[in-house]
Design a protein around this motif. Structure first.
Motif, PDB file in Angstrom:
ATOM      1  N   ARG A  39     -39.852  -8.509  36.485  1.00  0.00           N
ATOM      2  CA  ARG A  39     -40.250  -7.116  36.706  1.00  0.00           C
ATOM      3  C   ARG A  39     -39.857  -6.617  38.094  1.00  0.00           C
ATOM      4  O   ARG A  39     -39.792  -5.411  38.336  1.00  0.00           O
ATOM      5  N   TYR A  51     -45.061   0.151  30.851  1.00  0.00           N
ATOM      6  CA  TYR A  51     -46.504  -0.013  30.962  1.00  0.00           C
ATOM      7  C   TYR A  51     -47.288   1.182  30.414  1.00  0.00           C
ATOM      8  O   TYR A  51     -48.520   1.183  30.424  1.00  0.00           O
ATOM      9  N   LEU A  61     -50.094  -4.850  35.754  1.00  0.00           N
ATOM     10  CA  LEU A  61     -48.659  -4.937  35.507  1.00  0.00           C
ATOM     11  C   LEU A  61     -47.862  -4.339  36.665  1.00  0.00           C
ATOM     12  O   LEU A  61     -46.845  -4.891  37.091  1.00  0.00           O
ATOM     13  N   ASN A  68     -46.960 -11.874  33.278  1.00  0.00           N
ATOM     14  CA  ASN A  68     -46.957 -11.037  32.082  1.00  0.00           C
ATOM     15  C   ASN A  68     -46.303 -11.844  30.966  1.00  0.00           C
ATOM     16  O   ASN A  68     -45.156 -12.291  31.097  1.00  0.00           O
ATOM     17  N   THR A 102     -51.510 -10.635  32.007  1.00  0.00           N
ATOM     18  CA  THR A 102     -51.353  -9.626  30.967  1.00  0.00           C
ATOM     19  C   THR A 102     -50.448 -10.176  29.875  1.00  0.00           C
ATOM     20  O   THR A 102     -49.707 -11.141  30.071  1.00  0.00           O
ATOM     21  N   THR A 145     -39.164  -7.977  31.305  1.00  0.00           N
ATOM     22  CA  THR A 145     -40.430  -7.744  31.996  1.00  0.00           C
ATOM     23  C   THR A 145     -41.391  -8.920  31.868  1.00  0.00           C
ATOM     24  O   THR A 145     -42.571  -8.785  32.221  1.00  0.00           O
TER      25      THR A 145
END
Length: 601
Positions: A39, A51, A61, A68, A102, A145
């Protein structure tokens, strides 16, 4: 325990064969990993899009360096094995938040059911769906990501396709989370008996439907030891499952706890922490050898002889049929699970399962212990089995001895001394035979050939009473270039009836047979295929053919056979209907069966 000489020799040969390809692969993975968290390279606009729908997780995030986790799911509710995955994303997201991390569903991949398409036109897309799954997973992860990935898949082409994608994105960690087998229903041998009775005209379709519905009756993987359950074994032997995760039934507290534990582990092994375990380091030559050993020791699916080379190529490892053959001759058959026996995978798991088997094979020097896995260093972690606690899951030492020696035996006292997959070669090309369920008296058959170009022709000849003597049934133009290499499993009841009538029967085909194929000797994956002018296209009705799993020979015995020109078939009808139009590029570009019959690797 000293490593078995054959396992060591085959591993060294694979390493030497793969040296250039593997070095190039690892160099690419290292450079990708060196770029840092994915990311970090996205613009503000990129991240805002990524997001936007994440609610309370947005700040974590956008502002934190917490992991993530990307979820790649094969969920649909037509496949019993994949229906339980509907609940997994919510469980995973909650577990990730509890770790300060996340999780997002990165994307879905298709998952078709060979049980639904068996004997149908749709089966001609089945093998190619593996490459589509790899492509779809690649699209999902291309958003760049994710710090690790969780792969939700079970069945025939789904796990191999996901492994190809996981290896391609090998610079991030990946964990495979299974859904588990359905509870036991009608015993598989009783189901098979009804199928044969229906093929012989002894019972009607009502009895057949009753038996099938009683066998396939709820959520989870089908309980016979076909490709789907062979996949689960493979992920455990290769260190991509948590120990003991393969055969826990769906929608149970232990299954849910393992999903939570897998999520927690996915947050612990990213490059952001101190225990970085990228897929590229797990999927090395030793891991693939361990997978082949597991395949042989359990009597697993012949489909893995296609899938393992394709998976390995994605990780820079080159496997050859000789590797399977030599490992099979060195590894004992320790399990009797249908179609090799009467037990199902639930019975196998209760008898000691994979933790017992891995422990036995390690003690016998038949597995590489010094490997990386998602659970930790060393395959000895997989001697353990999970148990439910108030706090989730803990692992304890598994069964030190078999709980039922009619299902699972020690390596020192196996059901057979060899694993039951035999390479075949001769003037008809190369192929494979699964012998673990075939009576030894039928391992070598010499008879006249009958030539067919599809399954229905064989069934029509059977109904017409044309099989009255020992016969080598040749079904050609069934390879990947011809029609996608469908399984010919629907022939099994017909050929089994002929065999039960006292005839010596064997199948020779450039197509596939299911992992559920049983007692009829079948020379499959014959390569080069007929559509590419392979020798199988030169056979004629009445030719004497030898299929010999003892000597490893598949040959036409007619003088001058090598001088014949191959016949051609009209394959124009294979290019349209039920979506086949969309796969023309696949048929044109697919590789040889000996290399995995792959398009994308």
């Amino acid at each position: 325990m000293t490593l078995d000489a054959t396992i060591a020799r085959v591993t060294d040969r694979i390493r030497e064969r793969s040296e250039t390809r593997r070095a190039t692969y690892l160099d690419r993975m290292r450079r990708a990993a060196d770029e840092g968290p994915r990311r970090a390279h996205l613009t503000c606009g990129n991240q805002a899009h990524a997001y936007a729908a994440m609610g309370d997780d947005k700040d974590a995030l956008a502002k934190s360096r917490a992991p993530n986790v990307g979820i790649v799911t094969a969920y649909n509710d037509m496949l019993s094995a994949h229906q339980p995955f509907e609940r997994f994303p919510d469980i995973i997201r909650e577990a990730a938040r509890a770790q300060g991390a996340t999780a997002q569903v990165a994307g879905g991949v298709p998952a078709m059911c060979d049980g639904v398409t068996q004997g149908q036109v749709g089966m001609e897309m089945s093998l190619f769906s593996r490459d589509v799954i790899a492509l779809a997973a690649g699209v999902a992860l291309s958003h760049n990501t994710f710090d690790s990935a969780l792969y939700l898949g079970v069945c025939d082409k789904i796990v191999p396709g996901l492994v190809i994608a996981a290896a391609t994105f090998g610079y991030i960690p990946g964990i495979f989370l299974p859904a588990g087998p359905m509870t036991s229903g009608l015993p598989n041998d009783e189901k098979a008996k009804v199928r044969q009775q229906f093929a012989a005209g002894e019972v009607g379709r009502d009895k057949l439907m009753e038996a099938e519905m009683a066998s396939y009756h709820g959520p989870g993987t089908c309980t016979f030891y076909g490709t789907a359950n062979s996949n689960q074994m493979l992920m455990e032997f290769m260190g991509l499952h948590l120990p003991g995760a393969s055969f826990i039934n769906p929608n149970t507290p232990l299954r849910d706890a393992l999903t939570v534990a897998g999520t927690e582990r996915a947050t612990e092994i990213t490059a952001l922490g101190n225990d970085y375990r990228p897929v590229c380091d797990i999927l090395d030559e030793k891991a693939f050898v361990n997978g082949i050993v597991g395949l042989m020791a359990t009597g697993g699916s012949t489909n893995l002889v296609l899938h393992l080379p394709a998976m390995a190529r994605a990780a820079g490892v080159e496997l050859a049929l000789e590797d399977f053959d030599e490992i099979s001759n060195a590894v004992p058959l320790m399990a009797k699970v249908y179609p090799n026996g009467l037990a199902d995978v639930n019975h196998f798991h209760a008898a000691g399962g994979l933790s017992y088997m891995i422990g036995e094979l390690l003690d016998a020097g038949l597995l590489h212990e010094d490997v990386q896995t998602i659970a930790g260093d060393g395959l000895s972690r997989y001697r353990e089995e999970p148990v439910l606690t108030d706090g989730g899951v803990r692992w304890q030492t598994g069964a030190g001895e078999t709980q039922n020696d009619r299902i699972l035996r020690p390596a020192s006292d196996p059901f057979q001394k060899t694993g039951g997959l035999q390479q075949l070669s001769g003037n008809l090309g190369t192929g494979m035979m699964k012998t673990s369920a075939v009576d030894p008296s039928r391992h070598a058959i010499e008879a006249k050939a009958r030539i067919f170009t599809d399954q229905q022709q064989v069934k029509d000849a059977f109904k017409a009473g044309e099989f009255t003597e020992d016969t080598i049934v040749v079904v050609r133009f069934q390879g990947p270039s011809a029609n996608g290499m469908p399984e010919l499993h629907s022939l099994t009841p017909t050929l089994a009836v002929l065999q039960d009538r006292g005839l010596k029967i064997a199948l020779v085909t450039d197509g596939r047979m299911s992992g559920a194929s049983g007692k009829v000797p079948s020379a499959i994956h014959v390569s080069p295929e007929a559509a590419k002018g392979g020798p199988i296209a030169c056979l004629q009705d009445g030719d004497m053919v030898r299929v010999d799993a003892v000597s490893g020979e598949i040959a036409c015995l007619e003088p001058g056979f090598e001088d014949r020109a191959p016949v051609e078939a009209d394959l124009s009808d294979n290019g349209h209907g039920v979506g086949r139009e969309l796969f023309e590029a696949f048929r044109q570009n697919v590789g040889l069966a000996t290399n995995g019959a792959a398009v994308v690797v």
